[in-house]
Design an enzyme around this catalytic site. Structure first.
Site, PDB file in Angstrom:
ATOM      1  N   LYS A  48     -29.070  58.347  39.335  1.00  0.00           N
ATOM      2  CA  LYS A  48     -29.124  59.039  40.629  1.00  0.00           C
ATOM      3  C   LYS A  48     -27.728  59.198  41.226  1.00  0.00           C
ATOM      4  O   LYS A  48     -27.380  60.254  41.752  1.00  0.00           O
ATOM      5  CB  LYS A  48     -30.056  58.311  41.600  1.00  0.00           C
ATOM      6  CG  LYS A  48     -31.533  58.445  41.258  1.00  0.00           C
ATOM      7  CD  LYS A  48     -31.955  59.901  41.113  1.00  0.00           C
ATOM      8  CE  LYS A  48     -33.427  60.072  40.863  1.00  0.00           C
ATOM      9  NZ  LYS A  48     -33.788  61.494  40.588  1.00  0.00           N
ATOM     10  N   ILE A  51     -42.414  57.509  47.887  1.00  0.00           N
ATOM     11  CA  ILE A  51     -43.283  58.554  48.445  1.00  0.00           C
ATOM     12  C   ILE A  51     -44.751  58.175  48.261  1.00  0.00           C
ATOM     13  O   ILE A  51     -45.182  57.812  47.160  1.00  0.00           O
ATOM     14  CB  ILE A  51     -42.984  59.914  47.793  1.00  0.00           C
ATOM     15  CG1 ILE A  51     -41.566  60.336  48.195  1.00  0.00           C
ATOM     16  CG2 ILE A  51     -44.000  60.963  48.243  1.00  0.00           C
ATOM     17  CD1 ILE A  51     -41.105  61.627  47.589  1.00  0.00           C
ATOM     18  N   ASP A 100     -43.728  72.179  32.976  1.00  0.00           N
ATOM     19  CA  ASP A 100     -43.696  70.764  32.621  1.00  0.00           C
ATOM     20  C   ASP A 100     -43.686  70.682  31.096  1.00  0.00           C
ATOM     21  O   ASP A 100     -44.005  71.654  30.413  1.00  0.00           O
ATOM     22  CB  ASP A 100     -44.905  70.009  33.205  1.00  0.00           C
ATOM     23  CG  ASP A 100     -44.637  68.500  33.316  1.00  0.00           C
ATOM     24  OD1 ASP A 100     -44.355  68.032  34.426  1.00  0.00           O
ATOM     25  OD2 ASP A 100     -44.685  67.826  32.272  1.00  0.00           O
ATOM     26  N   TYR A 132     -31.929  53.777  36.574  1.00  0.00           N
ATOM     27  CA  TYR A 132     -32.425  54.831  37.468  1.00  0.00           C
ATOM     28  C   TYR A 132     -31.394  55.107  38.565  1.00  0.00           C
ATOM     29  O   TYR A 132     -31.039  56.259  38.826  1.00  0.00           O
ATOM     30  CB  TYR A 132     -33.745  54.385  38.093  1.00  0.00           C
ATOM     31  CG  TYR A 132     -34.367  55.339  39.068  1.00  0.00           C
ATOM     32  CD1 TYR A 132     -34.385  55.055  40.436  1.00  0.00           C
ATOM     33  CD2 TYR A 132     -34.964  56.515  38.631  1.00  0.00           C
ATOM     34  CE1 TYR A 132     -34.988  55.921  41.332  1.00  0.00           C
ATOM     35  CE2 TYR A 132     -35.563  57.384  39.533  1.00  0.00           C
ATOM     36  CZ  TYR A 132     -35.575  57.074  40.878  1.00  0.00           C
ATOM     37  OH  TYR A 132     -36.168  57.938  41.772  1.00  0.00           O
TER      38      TYR A 132
END
Ligand code: VAH
Length: 318
Positions: A144, A170, A34, A140
């Site tokens: 995608k 999620i 990360d 976004y």
């Protein structure tokens, strides 16, 4: 998959995917990275600070650990992306292009999640098909859709083994999500447990597809282990498990916490985004091509989330 690199491992999906993959493939075979130090990841297995926008450091890391599979989870999510679309494009697409070129250079398989956010107002809203019109009106969603097209291009042009799924919102109880339109479906549990009240930023009548994290993790592994000869699609598969509105999940929580109260302070940005996304998805291609089959539903997810979040609260973790 034997030697796995997770880029963006410190986020909502990455933090749990790292542990899940390490449980299957062995701690030393899953390298978490990360852009900032993540102590909870380095305690369990190999971790490196890596900025996915730095192709040299990225390639060095793939070569150093002899990686054969990359999970690229770097993304600014839908709501936060609208605050700085140029930054969202630079981060999301910069990380993806480096992932594609490095996967090509080192012969790695590559998983880069897409999202229901790749659809827009002109996409069929109910049982959204696998192959349909995709004109998202968020940066976004544009990232995608572009990511799906680039991933398929690298597969057809260079033979890179790219695969992905269109994740719904999620729901998880380990790492809080950040900056998404579906974040309310996680925050509601923490507030219900902590104060018995929640102020929802999304209107009560808006359906969105959602998925419990264990099913999302299973989808990642099942797709990447699938027989490539069976894949008609690659980037990216619709997957679905449940679809609900804030009113529906409030009623489900009240079955466990009868005094739970919810009101609304609608965020217009989140409302516009949420209303542009599908109400429900057709995931028949994923079921036929690689055996997708969710195991959690609204009832079982709600019960498990409340149990896990209550336990965190009792430990003083929030
Ligand atoms: C978001 N959680 O809300 C992400 C996800 C389908 C939603 O892509 O932006």
């Amino acid at each position: 998959m034997k030697r796995i690199l997770i880029v963006g491992a410190g986020g909502q999906i990455g933090s749990e995917l790292t542990a899940h993959l390490r449980g299957i493939y062995g701690n030393d075979n899953v390298v978490a990275t990360d852009v900032r130090e993540c102590k909870f990841l380095s305690e369990q297995g190999p971790f490196a600070v890596l900025n996915a926008l730095d192709p040299h450091a990225y390639g060095y890391t793939v070569n150093k650990y002899k990686i054969d599979t990359i999970f690229n989870l770097v993304a600014l999510l839908s709501a936060v992306g609208e605050k700085d679309p140029q930054l969202a494009w630079n981060i999301n697409m910069g990380a993806l292009m480096n992932s594609l070129d490095i996967a090509r250079q080192y012969g790695c398989a590559l998983f880069t999640p897409s999202s229901i956010g790749a659809f827009g107002l002109s996409s069929p809203k109910v049982k959204t098909p696998q192959d349909t019109l995709m004109r998202p009106n968020t940066i976004y969603g544009v990232c995608k859709v572009t990511g799906e097209l680039l991933s398929d291009y690298y597969h057809s042009k260079y033979g890179v083994d790219t695969r992905s799924v269109r994740f719904p919102g999620i729901i998880s109880n380990v790492t809080l999500p950040g900056g998404g339109t579906t974040d309310y479906a996680v925050e509601i549990f923490y507030d219900a447990v902590k104060s018995g009240r929640f102020t929802c930023p999304v209107p009560g009548d808006v359906y969105m597809d959602m998925m419990y994290m264990p099913d999302a993790l299973d989808a990642c592994v099942r797709l990447m282990e699938a027989d490539p000869s069976k894949l008609v699609h690659r980037n990216s598969f619709n997957i679905a498990s449940m679809s609900f509105t804030p009113e529906i999940i409030r009623a489900e929580i009240r079955k466990h916490l009868p005094d739970f109260e919810m009101d609304y302070k609608v965020d217009p940005v989140k409302e516009n985004i949420a209303r542009s996304w599908p109400d429900s998805m057709d995931d028949s291609c994923a079921r036929e091509e690689w055996g997708w089959a969710p195991t959690w539903n609204l009832e079982t997810m709600t019960a498990d989330m409340l149990e896990k979040v209550k336990a965190k609260h009792e430990k003083g973790l929030f």
